[in-house]
Scaffold this active site. Structure first.
Site, PDB file in Angstrom:
ATOM      1  N   ARG A   1      -0.041  15.260 -10.825  1.00 13.21           N
ATOM      2  CA  ARG A   1       1.385  15.178 -11.127  1.00 13.21           C
ATOM      3  C   ARG A   1       1.672  15.257 -12.615  1.00 13.21           C
ATOM      4  O   ARG A   1       2.736  15.677 -13.021  1.00 13.21           O
ATOM      5  CB  ARG A   1       1.918  13.823 -10.683  1.00 13.21           C
ATOM      6  CG  ARG A   1       2.067  13.691  -9.263  1.00 13.21           C
ATOM      7  CD  ARG A   1       3.255  12.840  -8.992  1.00 13.21           C
ATOM      8  NE  ARG A   1       3.659  13.138  -7.652  1.00 13.21           N
ATOM      9  CZ  ARG A   1       4.449  12.379  -6.946  1.00 13.21           C
ATOM     10  NH1 ARG A   1       4.945  11.290  -7.476  1.00 13.21           N
ATOM     11  NH2 ARG A   1       4.791  12.730  -5.747  1.00 13.21           N
TER      12      ARG A   1
ATOM     13  N   LYS B   1       6.602  -7.353   3.781  1.00 19.00           N
ATOM     14  CA  LYS B   1       5.391  -6.568   4.051  1.00 19.00           C
ATOM     15  C   LYS B   1       4.422  -7.433   4.855  1.00 19.00           C
ATOM     16  O   LYS B   1       4.202  -8.596   4.515  1.00 19.00           O
ATOM     17  CB  LYS B   1       4.764  -6.150   2.713  1.00 19.00           C
ATOM     18  CG  LYS B   1       3.803  -4.995   2.812  1.00 19.00           C
ATOM     19  CD  LYS B   1       3.615  -4.322   1.451  1.00 19.00           C
ATOM     20  CE  LYS B   1       2.631  -3.198   1.539  1.00 19.00           C
ATOM     21  NZ  LYS B   1       2.664  -2.330   0.355  1.00 19.00           N
TER      22      LYS B   1
ATOM     23  N   GLU C   1       3.033   8.280 -12.593  1.00 17.64           N
ATOM     24  CA  GLU C   1       1.873   8.823 -13.292  1.00 17.64           C
ATOM     25  C   GLU C   1       2.274   9.660 -14.503  1.00 17.64           C
ATOM     26  O   GLU C   1       1.567   9.671 -15.523  1.00 17.64           O
ATOM     27  CB  GLU C   1       1.026   9.666 -12.332  1.00 17.64           C
ATOM     28  CG  GLU C   1       0.278   8.842 -11.277  1.00 17.64           C
ATOM     29  CD  GLU C   1       1.121   8.429 -10.073  1.00 17.64           C
ATOM     30  OE1 GLU C   1       2.293   8.853  -9.990  1.00 17.64           O
ATOM     31  OE2 GLU C   1       0.622   7.678  -9.214  1.00 17.64           O
TER      32      GLU C   1
HETATM   33  C1  LIG Z   1       2.055   9.570  -6.579  1.00 14.22           C
HETATM   34  C2  LIG Z   1       1.407   8.425  -5.860  1.00 14.22           C
HETATM   35  N1  LIG Z   1       0.863   7.413  -6.566  1.00 14.22           N
HETATM   36  C3  LIG Z   1       0.281   6.386  -5.911  1.00 14.22           C
HETATM   37  C4  LIG Z   1       0.233   6.356  -4.552  1.00 14.22           C
HETATM   38  C5  LIG Z   1      -0.512   5.235  -3.833  1.00 14.22           C
HETATM   39  N2  LIG Z   1       0.400   4.425  -3.031  1.00 14.22           N
HETATM   40  C6  LIG Z   1       0.513   4.595  -1.703  1.00 14.22           C
HETATM   41  S1  LIG Z   1       1.612   3.549  -1.008  1.00 14.22           S
HETATM   42  C7  LIG Z   1       1.922   2.819  -2.498  1.00 14.22           C
HETATM   43  C8  LIG Z   1       2.891   1.668  -2.565  1.00 14.22           C
HETATM   44  C9  LIG Z   1       4.210   2.081  -2.028  1.00 14.22           C
HETATM   45  O1  LIG Z   1       5.086   0.998  -2.112  1.00 14.22           O
HETATM   46  P1  LIG Z   1       6.460   1.090  -1.325  1.00 14.22           P
HETATM   47  O2  LIG Z   1       7.082   2.426  -1.508  1.00 14.22           O
HETATM   48  O3  LIG Z   1       7.288  -0.072  -1.723  1.00 14.22           O
HETATM   49  O4  LIG Z   1       6.039   0.995   0.196  1.00 14.22           O
HETATM   50  P2  LIG Z   1       5.381  -0.258   0.969  1.00 14.22           P
HETATM   51  O5  LIG Z   1       3.916   0.069   1.073  1.00 14.22           O
HETATM   52  O6  LIG Z   1       5.643  -1.497   0.190  1.00 14.22           O
HETATM   53  O7  LIG Z   1       6.033  -0.255   2.295  1.00 14.22           O
HETATM   54  C10 LIG Z   1       1.192   3.404  -3.512  1.00 14.22           C
HETATM   55  C11 LIG Z   1       1.207   2.991  -4.925  1.00 14.22           C
HETATM   56  C12 LIG Z   1       0.810   7.432  -3.866  1.00 14.22           C
HETATM   57  N3  LIG Z   1       0.780   7.523  -2.526  1.00 14.22           N
HETATM   58  N4  LIG Z   1       1.394   8.442  -4.535  1.00 14.22           N
END
Ligand SMILES: Cc1ncc(C[n+]2csc(CCOP(=O)(O)OP(=O)(O)O)c2C)c(N)n1
Length: 612
Positions: free
Chosen positions: A377, A264, A349
């Site tokens: 959710r 990242k 969640e």
């Molecule tokens: C249901 C839900 N909960 C929380 C989030 C907030 N959120 C957005 S991106 C993210 C992290 C995602 O991690 P990953 O899938 O590994 O992608 P990366 O950003 O590391 O590329 C979170 C927790 C969300 N978008 N949807």
């Protein structure tokens, strides 16, 4: 082909330059540059569909599909979205930016193409963070049962915002940290190079390697157990390696997981070195240093975070839960002091809510801190697993109301409507820092059912002291003449005070009250309403089923026939922009409100003497 690494470098420079001006999801996009380029080289978008889970990492896809020019207005009113958007490009289909949905979309799309006789691949990019969400596993279970041409690229950077947690994450981390990882990569490369055939024989070779290095490649065993073919681990920053893995996956024809290991923030030192979240989604920043250009005042989140620690100091039964967002919700402060009393459950969640129910049955008082939009959710879990069992769980909803640049899916405008139907639930909406502290303490004192405390994003306004408290309701302003009762939900207290000021200038007598606890609606509001000529409610949430509707019901049930005007957010999909721009568009500012309210009062007085 030689031009590819140079292009990757240019894309990275462009991402840094543009996000430094507008803010945006920089870290995730820096990590998927090569992966996205490879996917676009190997597959034919939009004929083949390239889908992104959550969609926050789709900037490179946008650049490659002709939208680089739009980045000057990224996430700004009238500009391009920070997520895929159908209206922008034929290359985009999914607009949802809640995590862990992409594999289900991919499953359905692939089934549809099969049934319609269309020969198209579906490529789904999903992060290791998103894979902690249950929907992904429901989808994998279904995808594995069929032979649809779904290529799943697991973008494994070891992080959600913070390092990804949980059993799966541990498996993946073991793989990444294992010194034999390099050897595995080499062995896989070599084996693939020697394999003339594609399809099952190739996987048999992989399988053999896997068996030979069982401990080092635990995830393969895991995915294999699901019955899905696995290619990897692949260095996600090696375009050639990514392309050859994707080509093989494509030729295989059935469901395949391509496990890409990425970093990242790759290629931009301030992002790679940012321990908090690899510059997951910074506001505008100095591109030299990665540091934000302006630092805001005290934020709602900060007030909550401090109070949570203060309450936890006094009460050992208080525990915190976060769904992969400890820093954005402020739960990290509690974790810093009492690490054993905070649970990061991943992007889960629903699980967070029912796990909180378990903690409460076990004698603790969990505080589940999530963004308002994400608790939608877990409606069924809040309803049945928590409320029906009358369990003391406090949900703290940050980013409630209109939020801004993340757009329609991220607005926290549904919670008041959705959760007010839950029997026994109590919902508080503080108007400032003092009431946030007070109402949070009241919430955690409730022992016979769930509570919600909701507040918006941004800097917390100055405290608005109450003149008096009547039946739990704070009176913020009053007048001898009782023309208008203005009922302001939560952070709209300040807006209501400004509106009242203007109305006073028009010659009307206005009482401003803050109900503090909006569900159930305080009964005293019926008595107060009966003394006025017009009741007005204003809330930072969708009007349908919101506080205004509940207040109208209270008045009806009590035979109070004073007319009511309820102001709030229209039941619609609202664009992105700043919170202030959107509130203005919605007429939720003092000027528009006072004009509308004046018109309403004048209509009431038609035929009688008008006092303005
Ligand atoms: C249901 C839900 N909960 C929380 C989030 C907030 N959120 C957005 S991106 C993210 C992290 C995602 O991690 P990953 O899938 O590994 O992608 P990366 O950003 O590391 O590329 C979170 C927790 C969300 N978008 N949807």
């Amino acid at each position: 082909m030689e031009a590819m690494p140079a292009l990757a470098g240019e894309i990275r420079d462009f991402l840094v330059a543009s996000c430094s001006k507008t803010g945006g999801h920089l870290g995730p996009n820096l990590g998927v540059v090569e992966l996205t380029m490879a996917a676009h080289r190997v597959f034919e978008s939009p004929r083949d569909r390239i889908l992104f889970d959550t969609g926050h990492q789709s900037y490179v896809h946008k650049i490659l599909t002709g939208r680089a020019d739009g980045f000057v207005g990224l996430r700004q009113r009238g500009g391009i979205s920070g997520y895929p958007a159908q209206g922008e490009s034929e290359h985009d289909v999914i607009e949802n930016s809640h995590a862990s949905t992409v594999l289900s979309y991919a499953d359905g799309l692939a089934k549809a193409y099969r049934l319609r006789g269309e020969d198209r691949h579906v490529v789904a990019v999903v992060g290791d963070g998103a894979l902690t969400g249950g929907m992904c596993w429901e989808a994998l279970n279904n995808i594995a049962a069929g032979d649809l041409p779904v290529v799943i690229i697991v973008n494994d950077n070891g992080r959600s915002y913070a390092p990804t947690i949980g059993g799966l994450a541990n498996h993946l981390a073991t793989l990444r940290l294992n010194p034999s990882y390099e050897k595995v990569l080499d062995a896989v490369k070599e084996a693939l190079g020697r394999t003339p055939l594609v399809g099952p024989p190739m996987y048999e070779v992989l399988h053999a390697i896997k068996r030979g290095m069982k401990d080092a490649v635990a995830p393969q065993a895991m995915f294999d157990d699901l019955g899905i073919k696995y290619v990897g681990p692949v260095d996600g920053h090696d375009i050639d390696a990514m392309m050859s893995a994707l080509e093989r996956a494509k030729r295989f024809g059935g469901p395949v997981i391509v496990h890409a290991v990425t970093r990242k923030g790759f290629g931009y030192r301030p992002a790679e070195g940012d321990e908090d979240d690899c510059l997951h989604s910074p506001p505008a920043f100095d591109p030299q240093t990665g540091l934000p250009l302006k630092s805001g005042g005290t934020r709602w989140t900060g007030v909550f975070a401090d109070e949570l620690v203060a309450v936890a100091d006094e009460r050992p039964d208080i525990v915190g839960i976060t769904a992969a967002m400890a820093i954005p919700t402020g739960v990290n402060k509690l974790a810093a002091k009492y690490p054993e009393r905070v649970y990061d459950v991943g992007i889960a969640e629903q699980h967070a809510a029912t796990s909180a129910a378990g903690l409460a049955i076990g004698g603790l008082h969990p505080v589940v801190a999530v963004y308002a939009t994400f608790l939608n959710r877990a409606f069924d879990q809040v309803l049945l697993d928590v409320a029906m069992h009358k369990l003391p769980v406090t949900f703290v909803l940050d980013r409630a109301g209109i939020t801004g640049p993340d757009g329609p899916s991220h607005y926290g405008i549904w919670d008041l409507s959705v959760f007010s139907v839950v029997p026994g639930i109590r919902i508080a909406a503080p108007r400032d820092a003092a009431t946030l502290r007070e109402e949070f303490r009241e919430a955690v004192a409730v022992e016979d059912g769930p509570t919600i405390v909701r507040f918006p994003t941004g800097a917390v306004p100055a405290d608005i002291p109450a003149l008096e408290r009547v039946g739990g309701v704070d009176v913020l302003a009053r007048d001898e003449r009782k023309d208008i009762l203005l009922v302001a939900v939560g952070a709209f207290g300040q807006l209501a005070m400004e509106t009242a000021e203007r109305l006073r200038g028009q010659g009307f007598g206005v009482t401003v009250v803050d109900p503090r606890w909006v569900t159930p609606v305080p009964g005293v509001l019926a008595d107060m309403a009966a003394k006025h000529r017009l009741v007005v409610s204003v809330e930072d949430g969708v009007r349908s089923g919101g506080f205004g509707d509940s207040l109208a019901r209270l008045l009806r049930d009590n035979g109070v026939n004073v007319p009511l005007r309820d102001f709030g957010v229209a039941r619609d999909w609202h664009p992105y922009g700043t919170r202030q721009e959107l509130l203005t568009d919605l007429g939720l500012n003092a000027q528009d409100l006072s004009r509308d309210i004046t018109e309403s009062v004048l209509r009431l007085t038609e035929g009688t003497e008008v006092r303005v």
